[in-house]
Design a protein around this motif. Structure first.
Motif, PDB file in Angstrom:
ATOM      1  N   ASN A   1       0.843  -1.192   0.000  1.00  0.00           N
ATOM      2  CA  ASN A   1       0.000   0.000   0.000  1.00  0.00           C
ATOM      3  C   ASN A   1       0.877   1.241   0.000  1.00  0.00           C
ATOM      4  O   ASN A   1       1.674   1.460   0.909  1.00  0.00           O
ATOM      5  CB  ASN A   1      -0.895  -0.028   1.249  1.00  0.00           C
ATOM      6  CG  ASN A   1      -1.849   1.122   1.318  1.00  0.00           C
ATOM      7  OD1 ASN A   1      -1.453   2.257   1.602  1.00  0.00           O
ATOM      8  ND2 ASN A   1      -3.126   0.861   1.093  1.00  0.00           N
TER       9      ASN A   1
ATOM     10  N   SER B   1      -1.723  -1.370  -4.082  1.00  0.00           N
ATOM     11  CA  SER B   1      -2.771  -0.382  -3.801  1.00  0.00           C
ATOM     12  C   SER B   1      -2.119   0.986  -3.662  1.00  0.00           C
ATOM     13  O   SER B   1      -1.198   1.160  -2.855  1.00  0.00           O
ATOM     14  CB  SER B   1      -3.500  -0.742  -2.505  1.00  0.00           C
ATOM     15  OG  SER B   1      -4.476   0.234  -2.188  1.00  0.00           O
TER      16      SER B   1
ATOM     17  N   LYS C   1      -2.748   5.300  -3.353  1.00  0.00           N
ATOM     18  CA  LYS C   1      -3.629   6.446  -3.110  1.00  0.00           C
ATOM     19  C   LYS C   1      -3.138   7.652  -3.906  1.00  0.00           C
ATOM     20  O   LYS C   1      -1.938   7.822  -4.098  1.00  0.00           O
ATOM     21  CB  LYS C   1      -3.661   6.790  -1.618  1.00  0.00           C
ATOM     22  CG  LYS C   1      -4.353   5.741  -0.772  1.00  0.00           C
ATOM     23  CD  LYS C   1      -4.443   6.153   0.686  1.00  0.00           C
ATOM     24  CE  LYS C   1      -3.081   6.121   1.362  1.00  0.00           C
ATOM     25  NZ  LYS C   1      -2.516   4.762   1.457  1.00  0.00           N
TER      26      LYS C   1
ATOM     27  N   GLU D   1      -6.978   4.377  -4.951  1.00  0.00           N
ATOM     28  CA  GLU D   1      -7.870   5.009  -3.980  1.00  0.00           C
ATOM     29  C   GLU D   1      -7.705   6.521  -4.005  1.00  0.00           C
ATOM     30  O   GLU D   1      -6.573   7.008  -3.881  1.00  0.00           O
ATOM     31  CB  GLU D   1      -7.538   4.553  -2.548  1.00  0.00           C
ATOM     32  CG  GLU D   1      -7.424   3.077  -2.309  1.00  0.00           C
ATOM     33  CD  GLU D   1      -6.857   2.800  -0.921  1.00  0.00           C
ATOM     34  OE1 GLU D   1      -7.010   3.655  -0.018  1.00  0.00           O
ATOM     35  OE2 GLU D   1      -6.245   1.743  -0.731  1.00  0.00           O
TER      36      GLU D   1
ATOM     37  N   GLY E   1      -7.119   9.553  -2.134  1.00  0.00           N
ATOM     38  CA  GLY E   1      -6.554   9.608  -0.791  1.00  0.00           C
ATOM     39  C   GLY E   1      -7.507  10.162   0.248  1.00  0.00           C
ATOM     40  O   GLY E   1      -7.498   9.743   1.408  1.00  0.00           O
ATOM     41  N   ARG E   2      -8.321  11.108  -0.156  1.00  0.00           N
ATOM     42  CA  ARG E   2      -9.382  11.664   0.672  1.00  0.00           C
ATOM     43  C   ARG E   2     -10.528  12.054  -0.253  1.00  0.00           C
ATOM     44  O   ARG E   2     -10.342  12.210  -1.462  1.00  0.00           O
ATOM     45  CB  ARG E   2      -8.905  12.907   1.453  1.00  0.00           C
ATOM     46  CG  ARG E   2      -7.885  12.647   2.551  1.00  0.00           C
ATOM     47  CD  ARG E   2      -8.514  11.923   3.717  1.00  0.00           C
ATOM     48  NE  ARG E   2      -7.648  11.887   4.883  1.00  0.00           N
ATOM     49  CZ  ARG E   2      -6.711  10.970   5.125  1.00  0.00           C
ATOM     50  NH1 ARG E   2      -6.500  10.027   4.227  1.00  0.00           N
ATOM     51  NH2 ARG E   2      -5.979  10.998   6.226  1.00  0.00           N
TER      52      ARG E   2
ATOM     53  N   SER F   1     -10.603   5.571   0.908  1.00  0.00           N
ATOM     54  CA  SER F   1      -9.720   5.795   2.049  1.00  0.00           C
ATOM     55  C   SER F   1     -10.283   6.879   2.946  1.00  0.00           C
ATOM     56  O   SER F   1     -10.697   7.939   2.464  1.00  0.00           O
ATOM     57  CB  SER F   1      -8.319   6.195   1.564  1.00  0.00           C
ATOM     58  OG  SER F   1      -7.461   6.498   2.660  1.00  0.00           O
ATOM     59  N   GLU F   2     -10.315   6.609   4.263  1.00  0.00           N
ATOM     60  CA  GLU F   2     -10.767   7.597   5.252  1.00  0.00           C
ATOM     61  C   GLU F   2     -12.140   8.179   4.892  1.00  0.00           C
ATOM     62  O   GLU F   2     -12.272   9.377   4.636  1.00  0.00           O
ATOM     63  CB  GLU F   2      -9.741   8.724   5.404  1.00  0.00           C
ATOM     64  CG  GLU F   2      -8.671   8.446   6.428  1.00  0.00           C
ATOM     65  CD  GLU F   2      -9.200   8.406   7.857  1.00  0.00           C
ATOM     66  OE1 GLU F   2     -10.246   9.023   8.146  1.00  0.00           O
ATOM     67  OE2 GLU F   2      -8.567   7.741   8.693  1.00  0.00           O
TER      68      GLU F   2
ATOM     69  N   GLU G   1      -9.913   1.656   3.139  1.00  0.00           N
ATOM     70  CA  GLU G   1      -8.773   1.835   4.034  1.00  0.00           C
ATOM     71  C   GLU G   1      -9.185   2.737   5.187  1.00  0.00           C
ATOM     72  O   GLU G   1      -9.762   3.808   4.983  1.00  0.00           O
ATOM     73  CB  GLU G   1      -7.600   2.446   3.269  1.00  0.00           C
ATOM     74  CG  GLU G   1      -6.320   2.506   4.086  1.00  0.00           C
ATOM     75  CD  GLU G   1      -5.144   3.015   3.259  1.00  0.00           C
ATOM     76  OE1 GLU G   1      -4.191   3.519   3.891  1.00  0.00           O
ATOM     77  OE2 GLU G   1      -5.184   2.916   2.026  1.00  0.00           O
TER      78      GLU G   1
ATOM     79  N   TYR H   1      -4.879   0.669   8.430  1.00  0.00           N
ATOM     80  CA  TYR H   1      -3.567   1.312   8.531  1.00  0.00           C
ATOM     81  C   TYR H   1      -3.288   1.724   9.973  1.00  0.00           C
ATOM     82  O   TYR H   1      -4.192   1.833  10.799  1.00  0.00           O
ATOM     83  CB  TYR H   1      -3.449   2.491   7.566  1.00  0.00           C
ATOM     84  CG  TYR H   1      -4.192   3.758   7.925  1.00  0.00           C
ATOM     85  CD1 TYR H   1      -3.634   4.714   8.774  1.00  0.00           C
ATOM     86  CD2 TYR H   1      -5.451   4.025   7.388  1.00  0.00           C
ATOM     87  CE1 TYR H   1      -4.297   5.882   9.085  1.00  0.00           C
ATOM     88  CE2 TYR H   1      -6.126   5.197   7.691  1.00  0.00           C
ATOM     89  CZ  TYR H   1      -5.550   6.124   8.537  1.00  0.00           C
ATOM     90  OH  TYR H   1      -6.216   7.286   8.856  1.00  0.00           O
TER      91      TYR H   1
END
Length: 318
Positions: free
Chosen positions: A38, A71, A73, A111, A113-114, A144-145, A164, A193
């Motif tokens: 990742n 994976s 981001k 992914e 990232g945000r 993610s998040e 994630e 994570y």
């Protein structure tokens, strides 16, 4: 993705290790069954990030490309602090990641990232789905998040391959905010994570002075002079339980996250490591008995974690 194995998480570091050493660590990881890697476009500077390291690794070991699930981001700016889910930004990010790998390895999961609050989720995911997934340029789409509501919304737009989220004995929020429930209902694996609580559960921190002065952790709410002494008490309790079991605190912490995914949702921890020795330690699977899980649960109930997960300048959805 196999929940029985610990996987490898790249993380941003102010002082990255030498490339040859990093390649050695990655080889050790794969040799120990750690095959989900990742990383992120924003882990490290543009000319020396996760992708540039991976390109060099697969240049040296091309036969390993098909053994690794990769994976990545992106779409969150050069430091992961400015999420941009607009079509142009998503294209630029994915294309950059693909180009940095130079064809040596396909991105199995991409992914954002945000989540970008200024771009409809459907717009972001449709670009990834129609222009990259269907075209065979990436193998899957992850999140993610994100909030539980975002997971449910995304699942109506595209197949979500993974979510994630932070999970450790220091961060159990996903079991309280609906994220774990949503992934279980939708049969989406959770990629956990920071399973060692950003170092709290490794035993390397005894006092705040043990945290390097230039570490980003110095900005985190749980690593402040008024919160650290409170939080370290939980780490000390975990260390005692680990000692009684004959394992390291890190192994116990990772074993706990795997045990949390023994039913549904599946949980895959991705601890980071900078040495081969740490990779070998993290990869050793530790099975926890029901009594040990109860003991850890009762230990958690005795402590209230002081401070939030992130400082205010880090974007977190919800």
């Amino acid at each position: 993705m196999n929940s029985a194995n610990v996987q490898e998480g790249f993380t941003w570091r102010a002082n990255p290790i030498a490339t040859e050493e990093a390649i050695k660590v990655l080889k050790t990881a794969l040799d120990n069954g750690v095959n989900l890697w990742n990383g992120a476009e924003f882990y490290g500077p543009a000319d020396n990030n996760s992708l540039t390291l991976l390109e060099q690794y697969f240049s040296k070991y091309p036969e390993d490309a098909e053994k690794v699930v990769l994976s990545i981001k992106g779409a969150a700016g050069p430091q992961g602090m400015t999420p941009d889910g607009s079509p142009d930004a998503v294209r630029a990010s994915v294309d950059n990641c693909i180009n940095l790998l130079k064809g040596r390895k396909k991105i199995d999961l991409f992914e954002p990232g945000r989540i970008d609050p200024d771009t409809p989720l459907e717009v972001t995911l449709n670009v990834l789905e129609k222009e990259y997934l269907q075209a065979g340029k990436i193998g899957g789409i992850g999140l993610s998040e994100v909030k539980a509501a975002t997971i449910r919304e995304a699942a109506k737009i595209t197949k979500v391959a993974s979510v994630e989220a932070e999970l450790s004995l220091f961060s159990t929020d996903i079991f309280e905010n609906g994220v774990a429930t949503a992934t279980a209902e939708l049969n989406i694996p959770l990629v956990a994570y920071s399973p060692m609580g950003r170092g709290f559960l490794t035993g390397q921190f005894k006092t705040l002075n043990d945290v390097p002065k230039d570490s980003l952790l110095r900005h985190f709410p749980r690593f402040q002079p008024d919160t650290f002494p409170i939080n370290i008490q939980l780490a000390e309790q975990v260390a005692e339980i680990a000692k009684a079991k004959g394992v390291t605190p890190a192994q116990l912490a990772i074993g706990w996250t795997i045990a949390k995914g023994s039913g549904s949702p599946v949980v895959i921890p991705i601890p980071g490591a900078t040495t081969s020795e740490r990779v070998v330690e993290n990869a050793k699977k530790v099975d926890l008995t029901e009594d040990e899980l109860v003991e850890l649960h009762e230990t958690l109930k005795k402590f209230d974690i002081a401070g939030g997960r992130y400082p205010g300048f880090v974007p977190v959805e919800g």
